[in-house]
Design a protein around this motif. Structure first.
Motif: not given
Length: 314
Positions: A128, A202, A267, A270
């Protein structure tokens, strides 16, 4: 008499309890099995006092010493790579100059990487955080392995990999029988090598058992900023668009568009919670050139600004 190996375990508020346990419990169990102390540890922080994990568990700490005498320093991550207490400055040379080794876990590793920007491929962090580093610093060469050793500094993905790294390091100071028993008690079937790739690195899980579908998922992962049309993804995997839709429905219970959109939103979330990128920059980086705030609110029930404020006050 066996020489005792000393560990300093550094934490900041919001530290990850899994990582803390991954150090302390391995050492504790080794001492118990051995019958006499092999290891000792002290819990440290920037200024001493009580530190509270993200799970609410608190530990008492003493201040990080100016002249450390530990053989190892483990720096435990928290949920905030920008946490000022993870920027250790001269504290790391204080240890390494005395021949101690420093292990930086997850966010602590990410902070170190962002501050030093060392040689390509010389560090790692949790997948991450790798995503964040790629977006903020363009550090595409950060490794996707569990850990990387660069001289006295070891960067590590953290989380459950902390157990692997601590078992490996402790195994240099204890018998293989002792450490094998520790691993058995922890139900840790195999101690993974530093070079083991992180399970996701990822990415979403792409091992569906269907080669064509796995290829589609990889194409989606690699093309988030400029999303590919689903028809092009189907063409590249030699499938009709209808066949691709059936595969997604059968194996992932989703449509291709819905799955692709979900990846990009995850994404975006994050980046939103872990960087100071502007909202419009995040939208662009995740393939939403317009209407990102509306799309985000529909998916998460609040605006990006509200989510960012909420995340920073947890």
């Amino acid at each position: 008499m066996t020489e005792v190996t000393a560990f300093d375990v550094y934490v900041a508020d919001g530290f990850i309890l899994t990582e803390f346990a991954g150090v302390v419990e391995v050492l504790r169990l080794a001492n118990r099995i051995n019958g006499s102390p092999l290891f000792e540890w002290r819990v440290r922080s920037a200024h001493g006092g009580t530190m509270t994990a993200s799970s609410g568990v608190s530990v008492d700490t003493t201040q990080l010493p100016a002249r450390p005498d530990a053989d190892y320093l483990f720096v435990v991550g928290n949920a905030d790579p920008a946490c000022p207490d993870l920027s250790l400055g001269n504290a790391l040379p204080n240890y390494t100059s005395r021949q101690a080794r420093v292990v930086l876990l997850s966010e602590a590793a990410a902070r170190y990487i962002s501050e030093t920007q060392g040689a390509p491929g010389s560090h790692t962090t949790h997948w991450e955080n790798r995503t964040v580093l790629m977006e903020r610093l363009g550090l595409f060469d950060t490794k996707a392995t569990l850990a990387v050793e660069a001289g006295a500094i070891i960067t590590c993905a953290g989380m459950s990999a902390t157990f692997d790294i601590t078992l490996s390091i402790a195994g240099q100071h204890a018998s293989s029988a002792t450490m094998s028993t520790v691993a058995d008690i922890l139900l840790h079937e195999r101690v993974r090598h530093f070079n083991t790739l992180q399970p996701f690195s990822g990415k979403e899980v792409t091992t569906t058992g269907d080669t064509a579908l796995d290829t589609c998922l990889a194409l989606m992962q690699d093309n988030m900023e400029f999303p590919l049309p689903i028809s092009e993804i189907a063409d590249r995997t030699h499938l009709s668009k209808r066949s691709l839709e059936r595969k997604f429905n059968r194996m992932l219970k989703a449509t291709p568009n819905g799955y692709y959109r979900g990846l990009r939103l995850n994404k975006a979330n994050n980046l939103l919670l872990n960087t100071d990128m502007r909202i419009n920059e995040i939208g662009l980086a995740c393939g939403f050139p317009s209407g990102f705030t509306t799309i985000y609110r529909e998916a998460f029930g609040m605006t990006p600004n509200a989510a960012r404020k909420k995340g920073r006050h947890k």
